[in-house]
Scaffold this active site. Structure first.
Site, PDB file in Angstrom:
ATOM      1  N   HIS A 361       0.883  -1.210   0.028  1.00 20.08           N
ATOM      2  CA  HIS A 361       0.006  -0.136   0.057  1.00 20.08           C
ATOM      3  C   HIS A 361       0.834   1.196  -0.049  1.00 20.08           C
ATOM      4  CE1 HIS A 361      -3.162  -2.912   2.052  1.00 20.08           C
ATOM      5  NE2 HIS A 361      -3.494  -2.760   0.690  1.00 20.08           N
ATOM      6  N   GLU A 364       1.545   3.674   2.969  1.00 23.11           N
ATOM      7  CA  GLU A 364       2.055   2.994   4.258  1.00 23.11           C
ATOM      8  C   GLU A 364       3.432   3.012   4.205  1.00 23.11           C
ATOM      9  OE1 GLU A 364      -0.077  -0.582   4.691  1.00 23.11           O
ATOM     10  OE2 GLU A 364      -2.034   0.586   4.911  1.00 23.11           O
ATOM     11  N   HIS A 499       3.405  -3.389   6.562  1.00 23.28           N
ATOM     12  CA  HIS A 499       2.197  -2.576   6.450  1.00 23.28           C
ATOM     13  C   HIS A 499       2.175  -1.614   7.246  1.00 23.28           C
ATOM     14  CE1 HIS A 499      -0.595  -4.725   3.441  1.00 23.28           C
ATOM     15  NE2 HIS A 499       0.452  -5.457   3.447  1.00 23.28           N
ATOM     16  N   GLU A 592       2.064  -5.181  10.998  1.00 25.85           N
ATOM     17  CA  GLU A 592       1.349  -3.582  10.823  1.00 25.85           C
ATOM     18  C   GLU A 592       2.476  -2.863  12.045  1.00 25.85           C
ATOM     19  OE1 GLU A 592      -0.978  -2.528   9.211  1.00 25.85           O
ATOM     20  OE2 GLU A 592      -1.932  -4.081   8.556  1.00 25.85           O
TER      21      GLU A 592
END
Length: 735
Positions: A361, A364, A499, A592
């Site tokens: 993404h 990110e 991410h 994350e």
């Protein structure tokens, strides 16, 4: 409702939906008529968008009681931001070189700086106790929820709503931040309320400052000398920046909403731009020092700068590095990979291959910078002779892909770390979410399992690509195709997909087994291995292990060790993790890294320290389990594509072209079988101890008579008498 949300997610790029991840909300749908209510006059005649706005008089907060008339054209403010793709200029007059000093201002002369970094509401450097408000509609809409880009839960009215919202009857609402130290405030960024169900945002506000939270002064318009009214938002998600006409040194800053959407409430999310200043009298406790002592390049790198940095690392460490491209993005930007090994460019027999992938993404950005920092660090420490790094690069072949979606990153980079919002730059240039773009191999596997076809008829590993996915007109991004071909070309064993936007490690399966289930615990046959890998990263990540940290958005993952099964969090069909597990030998998790998807570059040194040990320790987990070579008993040559099956685990792996394999396993005793076409299978017991491995577990396979005969006939040789007699016996038994 979930069916609708999943359907909407398909068209997310077209309508601005943020439905690819938890807590994301609908962005950019047609809102109600954007008329405004002023102060507490909820039923007053709405002002047109380009009308003169008069803030309420008589505020007893230290501001002037004179009426101010400032022309606010909201559409112009928003369009200017989108067009310039840089920090927009404030609507108010530029500041003069000398600032006036109101009563109560700390007299701390300091050289003016061109800009200030964020104070840290989004990144959680500002704690909940530093945020106050005049009122709140509920606990879930309290001041602790007034952080830029915070995401709400799916249900309005719960403990995790998407903004601070003042009570409807609050005639003079305010939102306050205590910086705890003398601070030069230079600007404010605001958003509206994040919600699937409601539209609420502030359209204008004033700003006040204080050193004791009792005596306040306002930000003044330089040309008129009266309190400035700043234009705010015209939709819930687009961040709007206002620079102060004159930076102010104070401890407290207060935002006072003046107008907001008609029929809505005074709701906002914010970030404060602020620079620390010296405290010559030592009146305040020292702020904790954040940073890193590693001599690395701590800044954000666009495509050109990233390519230059990777070239510099390669030139500094030519004997252990190689830069190569695995393909191009939709706009033609190359997907560069940094390989780091003592023999770059070749697969060494018995040496495992590991990878890190970041930037799937584009917005990110932290993962991208961490991989650029990691390659610098490994190069620097190898040259220093650090034994840990030397062993890692001698025994492992490491591949670092810092930007899988360079097109999306360039979009986000141009907007800037604080103005990119939650979703802009997430998708590739075609509007495809790359983490939903891999082939769904889960469904055919589970259907075959339900029919009792696995593993005898349908294999439990290396599932082929579906026919529809290979068609020329299939909706497959070039970035996705490039990564799939990369996976097929190199026998990866271990991977992590970096991410941002949360602090948690998730592991496969990412897709729920029950069709259309929004979330459901869906473990793989290797659940114990995946849980261990996730725990290793989460347990060595400083930010995840901070005992007093608050949740990023709407879930407290620290209650479960900061790890979660991906499908039990939210279903993700077509994820790279699931595809990697079912199509290749590679075990992959998602990390994350931070609540802030695109942290300011002054936060990069601390983020590196938060993740450095975790990045290294995770790579070392490739030594966990068993490894070996499957050879032909007669020729001692390695056998490619031999199947390694572990009793009790319904997922096999295969050997690489040299016959070598790696099978990640947690400590225990295992019965392992190696088999290959044309060979008799061989079985042996292998023990994985708690000490660091891997444990050697080699096999020698004997050809079947049929295979020997096939090879002899193909070579034009005569059949040996013993083989002829054995074949005759077999024919007799068959008759």
């Amino acid at each position: 409702m979930w069916g609708l949300l999943l359907a909407l997610a398909t068209f997310a790029p077209a309508v601005g939906l943020g439905l690819g991840e938890p807590g994301a909300s609908v962005l950019g749908l047609a809102p109600p008529a954007t008329t405004e209510a002023r102060g507490s006059a909820r039923g007053s005649t709405p002002a047109p968008q380009s009308s003169l706005v008069q803030p309420p008089a008589g505020k007893d907060n230290g501001t002037s009681e004179r009426h101010v008339r400032i022309r606010i054209v909201k559409k112009k403010v928003i369009m200017k931001k989108r067009k310039k793709l840089t920090h927009p200029r404030p609507m108010v007059t530029a500041r003069p070189p000398v600032t006036t000093t109101p009563v109560g201002v700390l007299d701390l002369p300091e050289e003016q700086e061109p800009g200030c970094p964020p104070l840290g509401l989004e990144s959680l450097q500002v704690s909940d106790s530093q945020l106050e408000a005049s009122s709140s509609q509920s606990f879930g809409l309290g001041p602790h929820r007034g952080r830029l880009n915070i995401q709400s839960g799916l249900e309005d009215g719960d403990l995790y709503d998407g903004a601070w919202c003042a009570e409807q009857q609050d005639a003079e609402p305010w939102f306050q931040v205590d910086a705890r130290h003398p601070t030069r405030f230079s600007g404010i960024i605001t958003q509206g309320r994040n919600s699937v169900w409601r539209y609420d945002w502030v359209t204008s506000y004033k700003v006040q400052f204080s050193n004791d939270s009792q005596t306040w002064w306002g930000s003044r318009n330089c040309s008129s000398g009266v309190d400035a009214v700043f234009p705010a938002n015209s939709d819930p998600e687009t961040p709007v920046l206002n620079l102060l006409p004159e930076p102010q040194v104070a401890r407290f800053i207060r935002l006072l909403p003046q107008t907001w959407l008609q029929g809505g409430a005074a709701c906002l999310r914010t970030e404060i731009l602020a620079c620390p200043v010296s405290d010559p009298n030592d009146l305040f406790p020292k702020a904790p020092a954040l940073g890193s002592s590693d001599p690395l390049d701590f800044r954000h790198h666009n495509y050109k700068a990233m390519r230059k940095l990777m070239k510099q690392v390669n030139e500094k460490c030519p004997n252990i590095t190689r830069v190569y491209s695995i393909g191009k993005s939709h706009q033609g930007l190359k997907l560069y990979v940094m390989e780091m090994s003592d023999q770059p460019g070749e697969h060494e027999l018995g040496e495992p291959e590991v990878r890190y992938v970041a930037g799937m993404h584009g917005n990110e950005a932290l993962g991208r910078e961490l991989l650029l920092l990691l390659m610098q660090f490994l190069c620097h420490e190898f040259l220093r002779g650090d034994p840990r790094v030397t062993r890692l690069l001698t025994e492992t072949r490491v591949h670092l892909l810092p930007s899988m979606n360079p097109d999306g990153y360039e979009t986000a980079f141009r907007r800037g770390s604080e103005l990119v919002g939650w979703a802009e730059g997430r998708w590739n240039h075609q509007g495809i979410d790359l983490n939903h773009n891999f082939a769904d191999l889960n469904t055919p596997l589970w259907e075959a399992e339900d029919d009792g076809l696995v593993p005898d008829t349908v294999p439990n590993h290396h599932l082929p690509l579906p026919t529809y996915y290979t068609l020329p007109n299939a909706t497959v991004a070039p970035e996705t195709r490039a990564v799939i071909e990369w996976m097929q070309r190199i026998p990866f064993v271990l991977s992590a997909n970096l991410h941002g936007g949360e602090l948690v490690v998730s592991y496969p399966f990412d897709m729920t087994r029950t069709p259309w289930a929004a979330r459901e615990l869906t473990p793989t046959p290797d659940d114990s291995v995946f849980r261990w890998l996730s725990t290793v990263y989460a347990g060595t990540n400083r930010a995840m292990q901070e005992p007093d940290r608050r949740p990023c958005h709407s879930q407290d993952f620290s209650l479960h060790g900061n790890i979660i099964n991906g499908a039990d969090w939210h279903t993700v069909p077509g994820s790279m993790n699931d595809f990697s597990y079912l199509h290749t030998n590679c075990f992959e998790i998602t990390v994350e890294l931070s609540c802030d998807k695109f942290p300011h570059e002054n936060e990069l040194p601390q983020e590196w320290e938060n993740n450095k040990e975790a990045l290294l320790t995770y790579l070392e987990q490739v030594r966990m389990g068993i490894t070996g070579v499957v050879r032909d008993k007669d020729t001692e040559l390695g056998i490619a594509d031999a199947v390694i099956a572990v009793e009790g685990i319904n997922h096999d792996v295969t050997t690489a072209w040299g016959g070598d394999y790696w099978r990640l396993l947690t400590p225990g005793d295992y019965v392992v079988t190696a088999s290959a076409e044309g060979y008799h299978p061989a079985t042996r017991n292998c023990r994985v101890p708690f000490e660091e491995g891997p444990v050697p577990c080699n096999f020698h396979l004997t050809k079947t008579p049929k295979q020997r005969l096939r090879e002899l006939l193909a070579a034009g040789a005569k059949v040996p008498p013993d083989l002829r007699r054995r074949l005759e016996r077999l024919r007799g038994q068959k008759n």
